[in-house]
Design a protein around this motif. Sequence first.
Motif, PDB file in Angstrom:
ATOM      1  N   THR A  81       0.890  -1.161   0.000  1.00 11.44           N
ATOM      2  CA  THR A  81       0.000   0.000   0.000  1.00 11.44           C
ATOM      3  C   THR A  81       0.923   1.204   0.000  1.00 11.44           C
ATOM      4  O   THR A  81       2.143   1.065   0.082  1.00 11.44           O
ATOM      5  CB  THR A  81      -0.898   0.067   1.252  1.00 11.44           C
ATOM      6  OG1 THR A  81      -0.071   0.241   2.407  1.00 11.44           O
ATOM      7  CG2 THR A  81      -1.744  -1.186   1.410  1.00 11.44           C
ATOM      8  N   TYR A  85      -2.396   5.112   3.259  1.00 10.62           N
ATOM      9  CA  TYR A  85      -3.150   4.141   4.033  1.00 10.62           C
ATOM     10  C   TYR A  85      -2.375   3.797   5.299  1.00 10.62           C
ATOM     11  O   TYR A  85      -1.147   3.897   5.339  1.00 10.62           O
ATOM     12  CB  TYR A  85      -3.414   2.874   3.228  1.00 10.62           C
ATOM     13  CG  TYR A  85      -4.135   3.119   1.923  1.00 10.62           C
ATOM     14  CD1 TYR A  85      -5.498   3.380   1.904  1.00 10.62           C
ATOM     15  CD2 TYR A  85      -3.435   3.108   0.719  1.00 10.62           C
ATOM     16  CE1 TYR A  85      -6.161   3.622   0.711  1.00 10.62           C
ATOM     17  CE2 TYR A  85      -4.098   3.337  -0.479  1.00 10.62           C
ATOM     18  CZ  TYR A  85      -5.451   3.602  -0.478  1.00 10.62           C
ATOM     19  OH  TYR A  85      -6.109   3.844  -1.657  1.00 10.62           O
ATOM     20  N   THR A  87      -0.767   1.310   7.811  1.00 14.81           N
ATOM     21  CA  THR A  87      -0.274  -0.044   8.047  1.00 14.81           C
ATOM     22  C   THR A  87       0.679   0.001   9.234  1.00 14.81           C
ATOM     23  O   THR A  87       1.219   1.066   9.573  1.00 14.81           O
ATOM     24  CB  THR A  87       0.463  -0.614   6.816  1.00 14.81           C
ATOM     25  OG1 THR A  87       1.553   0.251   6.488  1.00 14.81           O
ATOM     26  CG2 THR A  87      -0.487  -0.728   5.622  1.00 14.81           C
TER      27      THR A  87
END
Length: 426
Positions: A81, A85, A87
Amino acid sequence: MQNYIGPELVLQKRQQYFYPCTSHFYRNPPQIVKGEMQYLYGHDGTKYTDFFAGVSVVASGHCNPEIAERTAEQLRTLQHTCTIYLTQPNVDLAERLAGVLPGELRRTFFVNSGSEANEGALLLARLYTGRRGFIALEQGLHGRTYLTMSVTGLSMWRTDPELAHDTDVTFIPRPHERGVSADEAGRRSIEALKAVLAEKGGEIAAMIAEPIQGNGGMITPPDWYFPEVKRLLEQYGVLLIADEIQTGFGRTGRMFAMDLWGVTPDIISMAKALGSGIPVAGFATTDKIAASFTRPSASTFGGNPVSSVTALAVLDYIEAHRLPERAVRLGALLRGGLERLAQRFPQLVSDVRGAGLMLGAELCADDPQRGAELADEVLEAVKDRGYIIGKNGVNRNVLAFQPPLVITEENIAGLLAALEETLAGL
C-alpha cells in the motif's frame, strides 16, 4: 542442476538490451545463481566466499533464512500500500529506528534507495534553513539523481558534464592526500571549510559527507576531524548530513559510523544494509528539523509492508547476533592480515585503511594506472580461488573488503591465503 543460460549468453543479452554504461567485473565472469549467507554460487556449482556483499548491502548475509522467512510471510499477507493508508510495519520500523539512531534523531522518511535518501536529506536541509548552498567533500559519492550527482565529487559518477556549472555546491578537499599525514590532510580540509564558511556561510544549507568514503577509496578521517567539522558548521547554522548509505548498521563496528567519533549529525541517510538485499532506505532527523517539511510528499514504494518487515527482521538479526561487535573483532583480524601482506609486498600494497569490516588496500599508489591494472588482475585471480572482493578509489586501484558481517575467522584466513598467493604471483 537447473538449466542456466551461462555467462556468455547473459553477456550477449546485456549487450543487446542494457545501456552501454552498464559494466561488470572480471574478464571471465561467472553467472551468479544462488546466495547463502556469506556464500555465492555460480551457474556451474562453483562456491565463492563473498567479501564485497553487493557493495555493503547484504551485511546480514545472502538469503538469510531468519530474515527471508519474515519477508516471505509478509509477501503472502500484504505486499503493498502507500503511506496514504495506515499499516503497522512502517510505523513499527520508524519507532525501532528511533531507538538506534544517534542523539535526538527520531523521525524517518522512507524511500527506496540511497540516492533518494540523500536527495530527500538535501531537500530537507533547504526547507529547514531557507538556504540553497551545499558543501561537499572532493571524491565523495552521494547518488545518481541530479541533486545528489551535483554534490558528488567523484568524477566517474558525475554523468552530466553540465553539473560542473552548479554554483550551489562548493567542494573542499577531503581529509586524505597522498604523501601527507592524515592529520595534515585533515587540517587542510578544515582550513578550506573555514574559508568557505567565512565567505558564504549564510548561504549554505548543509554539508554532506560520508563518514568513510567508500567508492572514493575507503578514506577514513583522523578521529578529531568530524567533531571539528560539526563545531564549525554549528557556528554558521549549517546542518551536517551524514551519508551512512555504505557505513550504516554495524559495518564499521558501530551502528552508525559517526558514532565512532561521538558526532550526531543533523540528518542521517541510510539504505543498503537496512534491507540486506530488499530495497529500503530513508533519511532521519530531529523533531525540530522535521517540522519544516510540511508540503505534501510521499514515496510510492518507500516503507511498503514488505520492505519494512524485512528491515525490522534485519535490525532484530543485527541485535541478536551482535553484528557490530563481530565487525570490530573480525575487522581487526582481516586488517591485521592485510597489513602483514602490505609489509611483505610493499612494492604492491601501499596502504591499508578503513574501520571494522569496511577496509581497503591501495595498490601502487605512486603509479595508480599500474595499480588499477593490478587490481583487476587480483580480482580475477582471487575469484578463481573462490573469493569475491571489490575495487574502488579515484583511480580504481583500491581493493575493497566489505563482506557480510556473518563471515568467520576461517573465511578470513582463506581469503588472506588466496590474496597472498595472488600477490606472490604478481
